[in-house]
Design an enzyme around this catalytic site. Structure first.
Site, mmCIF file in Angstrom:
data_model
loop_
_atom_site.group_PDB
_atom_site.id
_atom_site.type_symbol
_atom_site.label_atom_id
_atom_site.label_comp_id
_atom_site.label_asym_id
_atom_site.label_seq_id
_atom_site.Cartn_x
_atom_site.Cartn_y
_atom_site.Cartn_z
ATOM 1 N N HIS A 1 4.392 -42.584 35.516
ATOM 2 C CA HIS A 1 5.581 -41.886 36.003
ATOM 3 C C HIS A 1 6.396 -42.806 36.913
ATOM 4 O O HIS A 1 7.614 -42.893 36.806
ATOM 5 C CB HIS A 1 5.169 -40.618 36.760
ATOM 6 C CG HIS A 1 6.264 -39.982 37.549
ATOM 7 N ND1 HIS A 1 7.371 -39.412 36.965
ATOM 8 C CD2 HIS A 1 6.424 -39.846 38.889
ATOM 9 C CE1 HIS A 1 8.171 -38.942 37.908
ATOM 10 N NE2 HIS A 1 7.614 -39.192 39.086
ATOM 11 N N HIS B 1 2.126 -37.275 37.810
ATOM 12 C CA HIS B 1 2.598 -38.111 38.920
ATOM 13 C C HIS B 1 1.659 -39.307 39.135
ATOM 14 O O HIS B 1 1.060 -39.467 40.182
ATOM 15 C CB HIS B 1 2.721 -37.288 40.203
ATOM 16 C CG HIS B 1 3.849 -36.337 40.173
ATOM 17 N ND1 HIS B 1 3.686 -35.013 39.840
ATOM 18 C CD2 HIS B 1 5.171 -36.520 40.404
ATOM 19 C CE1 HIS B 1 4.860 -34.422 39.877
ATOM 20 N NE2 HIS B 1 5.778 -35.307 40.215
ATOM 21 N N HIS C 1 7.777 -44.132 44.927
ATOM 22 C CA HIS C 1 8.249 -42.809 45.368
ATOM 23 C C HIS C 1 7.192 -41.703 45.318
ATOM 24 O O HIS C 1 7.340 -40.689 45.987
ATOM 25 C CB HIS C 1 9.491 -42.393 44.580
ATOM 26 C CG HIS C 1 9.190 -41.816 43.240
ATOM 27 N ND1 HIS C 1 8.877 -42.592 42.151
ATOM 28 C CD2 HIS C 1 9.140 -40.534 42.838
ATOM 29 C CE1 HIS C 1 8.661 -41.808 41.120
ATOM 30 N NE2 HIS C 1 8.813 -40.552 41.501
ATOM 31 N N ASP C 2 6.116 -41.856 44.565
ATOM 32 C CA ASP C 2 5.086 -40.817 44.488
ATOM 33 C C ASP C 2 3.685 -41.364 44.779
ATOM 34 O O ASP C 2 2.694 -40.849 44.263
ATOM 35 C CB ASP C 2 5.098 -40.159 43.103
ATOM 36 C CG ASP C 2 6.034 -38.973 43.017
ATOM 37 O OD1 ASP C 2 6.320 -38.373 44.061
ATOM 38 O OD2 ASP C 2 6.492 -38.648 41.905
#
Length: 159
Positions: free
Chosen positions: A34, A30, A69-70
């Site tokens: 990614h 992550h 998003h992460d």
């Protein structure tokens, strides 16, 4: 991507605000790679001409969502955060990491330009606290609480 879709000009985005890579940790999966790998939304928008169907702001949201998003993923899931009683669990009652990713986006990406101001304000309040702690030690001859104790300055982020 932002230049190709002319988002920087249309939405008056400062180039420095596009630097989300610094907000990804160096974990195995992550990480920034990614985030970038889930950005085929850009290809979908440009090759299928979907960007003509969606409003500009929706296209911008899709790209930002993919890239952010992460943010600040720690390489562990929600279950681990709960088992380890991480500080994040104290902040969020459900979907710990998802809430954290979103908050990181708000703090690091949307408010980039205010970071210099926030840092200065945090430094000023810390200095004032430490001055009080010094007065408590010297004048009142008592041990100040940790947050105003200059000797505990390195522990401020945890406090």
């Amino acid at each position: 991507m932002f230049k190709d879709l002319d988002f920087m000009e249309r939405f008056h985005i400062d180039y420095e605000m596009l630097s989300v890579t610094k907000n990804y940790r160096n974990v195995k999966y992550h990480n920034w790679r990614h985030a970038f790998n889930v950005a085929p939304m850009f290809s979908i928008l440009t090759t299928t001409q979907c960007w003509r169907v969606f409003e500009d702001i929706k296209c911008l949201a899709l790209i930002i969502g993919c890239l952010c998003h992460d943010l600040d993923h720690r390489g562990t899931n929600n279950s681990f955060q709960i088992k380890a009683s991480s500080p994040l669990v104290q902040l969020y009652s459900t979907s710990t990491m998802e809430h954290h990713h979103f908050d990181q986006y708000l703090m690091d990406c949307l408010h980039y330009n205010t970071k210099e101001i926030e840092k200065r304000e945090a430094d000023l309040v810390s200095l004032e606290f430490f001055e009080q702690g010094d007065m408590e030690k010297q004048g009142l001859k008592i041990l100040p609480i940790d947050i105003i104790n200059r000797e505990k300055e390195d522990q401020l982020p945890m406090m």
